[in-house]
Scaffold this motif. Structure first.
Motif, PDB file in Angstrom:
ATOM      1  N   THR A 227       6.023   3.706  19.574  1.00 50.14           N
ATOM      2  CA  THR A 227       4.600   3.864  19.744  1.00 50.14           C
ATOM      3  C   THR A 227       3.809   4.624  18.578  1.00 50.14           C
ATOM      4  O   THR A 227       2.527   4.622  18.614  1.00 50.14           O
ATOM      5  CB  THR A 227       4.272   4.846  21.083  1.00 50.14           C
ATOM      6  N   SER A 228       4.603   4.864  17.699  1.00 46.60           N
ATOM      7  CA  SER A 228       4.142   5.557  16.417  1.00 46.60           C
ATOM      8  C   SER A 228       3.997   4.687  15.427  1.00 46.60           C
ATOM      9  O   SER A 228       4.904   4.031  14.979  1.00 46.60           O
ATOM     10  CB  SER A 228       5.005   6.979  16.137  1.00 46.60           C
ATOM     11  N   PRO A 229       2.830   4.678  14.576  1.00 46.26           N
ATOM     12  CA  PRO A 229       2.924   4.017  13.289  1.00 46.26           C
ATOM     13  C   PRO A 229       4.026   4.140  12.276  1.00 46.26           C
ATOM     14  O   PRO A 229       4.352   5.359  12.387  1.00 46.26           O
ATOM     15  CB  PRO A 229       1.641   4.107  12.666  1.00 46.26           C
ATOM     16  N   VAL A 230       4.468   3.172  11.573  1.00 43.37           N
ATOM     17  CA  VAL A 230       5.940   3.602  10.599  1.00 43.37           C
ATOM     18  C   VAL A 230       5.091   3.973   9.400  1.00 43.37           C
ATOM     19  O   VAL A 230       4.440   3.259   8.660  1.00 43.37           O
ATOM     20  CB  VAL A 230       6.571   2.182  10.496  1.00 43.37           C
ATOM     21  N   GLN A 231       5.714   5.210   8.818  1.00 46.46           N
ATOM     22  CA  GLN A 231       4.993   5.809   7.628  1.00 46.46           C
ATOM     23  C   GLN A 231       5.990   5.422   6.596  1.00 46.46           C
ATOM     24  O   GLN A 231       6.620   6.233   5.896  1.00 46.46           O
ATOM     25  CB  GLN A 231       4.837   7.113   8.012  1.00 46.46           C
ATOM     26  N   TRP A 232       6.181   4.214   6.204  1.00 48.05           N
ATOM     27  CA  TRP A 232       7.115   3.823   5.303  1.00 48.05           C
ATOM     28  C   TRP A 232       6.486   3.886   3.829  1.00 48.05           C
ATOM     29  O   TRP A 232       7.251   4.510   3.026  1.00 48.05           O
ATOM     30  CB  TRP A 232       7.157   2.199   5.469  1.00 48.05           C
ATOM     31  N   GLU A 233       5.118   3.699   3.537  1.00 53.08           N
ATOM     32  CA  GLU A 233       4.434   4.082   2.349  1.00 53.08           C
ATOM     33  C   GLU A 233       4.920   5.474   1.677  1.00 53.08           C
ATOM     34  O   GLU A 233       5.078   5.686   0.947  1.00 53.08           O
ATOM     35  CB  GLU A 233       3.171   3.563   2.366  1.00 53.08           C
ATOM     36  N   THR A 234       4.502   6.222   2.932  1.00 50.73           N
ATOM     37  CA  THR A 234       4.558   7.734   2.302  1.00 50.73           C
ATOM     38  C   THR A 234       5.926   8.180   2.113  1.00 50.73           C
ATOM     39  O   THR A 234       6.565   8.775   1.356  1.00 50.73           O
ATOM     40  CB  THR A 234       4.025   8.534   3.557  1.00 50.73           C
ATOM     41  N   THR A 235       6.781   7.552   2.879  1.00 53.50           N
ATOM     42  CA  THR A 235       8.384   7.982   2.884  1.00 53.50           C
ATOM     43  C   THR A 235       8.989   7.265   1.245  1.00 53.50           C
ATOM     44  O   THR A 235       9.484   8.090   0.588  1.00 53.50           O
ATOM     45  CB  THR A 235       9.333   6.922   3.775  1.00 53.50           C
ATOM     46  N   VAL A 236       8.638   6.066   1.025  1.00 54.66           N
ATOM     47  CA  VAL A 236       9.032   5.577  -0.446  1.00 54.66           C
ATOM     48  C   VAL A 236       8.263   6.203  -1.581  1.00 54.66           C
ATOM     49  O   VAL A 236       8.969   6.921  -2.426  1.00 54.66           O
ATOM     50  CB  VAL A 236       8.496   4.011  -0.498  1.00 54.66           C
ATOM     51  N   LYS A 237       6.994   6.902  -1.393  1.00 53.72           N
ATOM     52  CA  LYS A 237       6.287   7.355  -2.562  1.00 53.72           C
ATOM     53  C   LYS A 237       7.187   8.856  -2.403  1.00 53.72           C
ATOM     54  O   LYS A 237       7.196   9.502  -3.697  1.00 53.72           O
ATOM     55  CB  LYS A 237       5.082   7.517  -2.133  1.00 53.72           C
ATOM     56  N   THR A 238       7.346   9.491  -1.233  1.00 59.16           N
ATOM     57  CA  THR A 238       8.042  10.762  -1.497  1.00 59.16           C
ATOM     58  C   THR A 238       9.386  10.755  -2.279  1.00 59.16           C
ATOM     59  O   THR A 238       9.709  11.530  -3.087  1.00 59.16           O
ATOM     60  CB  THR A 238       8.171  11.379   0.089  1.00 59.16           C
ATOM     61  N   LEU A 239      10.090   9.580  -1.799  1.00 61.18           N
ATOM     62  CA  LEU A 239      11.279   9.523  -2.423  1.00 61.18           C
ATOM     63  C   LEU A 239      11.369   9.530  -3.883  1.00 61.18           C
ATOM     64  O   LEU A 239      12.133  10.095  -4.651  1.00 61.18           O
ATOM     65  CB  LEU A 239      12.246   8.407  -1.845  1.00 61.18           C
ATOM     66  N   LEU A 240      10.314   8.376  -4.485  1.00 67.03           N
ATOM     67  CA  LEU A 240      10.214   8.236  -5.572  1.00 67.03           C
ATOM     68  C   LEU A 240       9.525   9.548  -6.462  1.00 67.03           C
ATOM     69  O   LEU A 240      10.076   9.616  -7.629  1.00 67.03           O
ATOM     70  CB  LEU A 240       9.196   7.137  -6.017  1.00 67.03           C
ATOM     71  N   ASN A 241       8.906  10.233  -5.899  1.00 64.62           N
ATOM     72  CA  ASN A 241       8.279  11.267  -6.391  1.00 64.62           C
ATOM     73  C   ASN A 241       9.268  12.555  -6.466  1.00 64.62           C
ATOM     74  O   ASN A 241       9.350  13.382  -7.520  1.00 64.62           O
ATOM     75  CB  ASN A 241       7.038  12.087  -5.649  1.00 64.62           C
ATOM     76  N   LYS A 242      10.422  12.559  -5.840  1.00 62.01           N
ATOM     77  CA  LYS A 242      11.631  13.534  -5.753  1.00 62.01           C
ATOM     78  C   LYS A 242      12.672  13.087  -6.858  1.00 62.01           C
ATOM     79  O   LYS A 242      13.694  13.595  -7.060  1.00 62.01           O
ATOM     80  CB  LYS A 242      11.970  13.717  -4.369  1.00 62.01           C
ATOM     81  N   GLY A 243      12.320  11.863  -7.408  1.00 65.32           N
ATOM     82  CA  GLY A 243      13.306  11.533  -8.615  1.00 65.32           C
ATOM     83  C   GLY A 243      14.379  10.515  -8.022  1.00 65.32           C
ATOM     84  O   GLY A 243      15.614  10.398  -8.647  1.00 65.32           O
ATOM     85  N   LEU A 244      14.238   9.591  -7.029  1.00 67.30           N
ATOM     86  CA  LEU A 244      15.062   8.574  -6.727  1.00 67.30           C
ATOM     87  C   LEU A 244      15.431   7.757  -7.820  1.00 67.30           C
ATOM     88  O   LEU A 244      14.410   7.182  -8.540  1.00 67.30           O
ATOM     89  CB  LEU A 244      14.394   7.826  -5.702  1.00 67.30           C
TER      90      LEU A 244
END
Length: 274
Positions: A227-244
């Motif tokens: 029932t919750s929106p999928v926060q995929w954009e935030t997930t990807v941006k966070t991983l990339l910002n952490k040096g993925l």
């Protein structure tokens, strides 16, 4: 045709889950594959893919057994997650059958414009038909879920908001909205009866784009996920910002790779299908 449609979605989620785990074994079987798997330090999955990610991280594993029983352990581990996925598919299908609803991808608009489009559509339909952003995928690509009339109005209004296109999704209903509320209690009951172990690596949740290690918290989040929106954009941006540095998409299709490339054209991601 209606019966065929319903049956299709009842088997689709288990099929994707099994295929995705088969892709893990395909990676394991290639030269250096086990080393790659051992080097992975975080995992995540979009919607149903979160179950695959949890399986990969050992959350559905049975306690340690001897090497002679390794194959049996693997089959038992697969069945634990598969049982949950099967029930999830059935519960979501039943919820979708209870009310006419749909999902549509809106292509070519930023997040603010998509929200404005949803607001405009919602002004023209009753409360039970309203729409909302359900999948925050990547800049220029957001999925909207809601009542069938609300989705139809949104599609009609999209051009006036300068959307490049809308694409009606081939799903049973308005996933990741309150339309799926009837599925929650069934998921909660199934999860309560399932042993979930602490993942060996972080698994990022769709609900809040954060990793969770506590098994009880994971159960609560999985029940809320439908029932919750999928926060995929935030997930990807966070991983990339952490040096993925390097990532792998395991499963059918190349949707995830495409999304990540939209966020960072230089991202190093390899697709492995089964």
């Amino acid at each position: 045709m209606g019966i065929m449609f319903t049956n299709f979605f009842l088997v689709l989620q288990p099929a994707i889950y099994v295929t995705s785990l088969a892709a893990v074994e395909l990676l394991r079987a290639r030269d250096g594959g086990q080393q790659i798997i051992d080097s992975v330090d975080v995992t995540c999955g979009l919607s149903l893919g979160e179950y695959t990610a949890l399986a990969f991280a050992g959350a559905f594993s049975i306690p340690h057994v001897s090497r002679n029983h390794c194959k049996t352990k693997g089959i038992a581990t697969l069945k634990i997650g598969l049982k949950l996925v099967e029930l999830r598919g059935e519960a979501m299908q039943d919820a979708a059958d209870a009310a006419k609803s749909a999902m549509v991808s809106v292509i070519g608009l930023d997040l603010e414009k998509v929200q404005q489009l949803c607001d405009a559509a919602n002004q023209e339909v009753p409360e039970a038909e309203k729409v909302q952003i359900a999948n925050y995928l990547c800049p220029g690509n957001y999925a909207v879920s809601g009542g069938l009339k609300g989705v139809e109005v949104l599609e009609t209004r999209a051009k006036s908001f300068k959307a490049r296109m809308t694409v009606r999704l081939a799903v049973a209903g308005a996933f990741h909205t309150s339309f799926m509320e009837p599925a929650v209690s069934r998921l909660e009951a199934a999860l309560a009866a399932t042993e979930i172990r602490t993942p060996r690596i972080p698994v990022i949740s769709n609900v809040d784009a954060q990793p969770h290690a506590d098994p009880d918290t994971i159960k609560k989040i999985l029940a809320r996920q439908v029932t919750s929106p999928v926060q995929w954009e935030t997930t990807v941006k966070t991983l990339l910002n952490k040096g993925l540095k390097k990532s792998y998409e395991l499963g059918p299709g190349k949707v995830i790779a495409g999304i990540i490339k939209r966020v960072d054209k230089g991202a190093d991601i390899e697709n492995i299908g089964a």
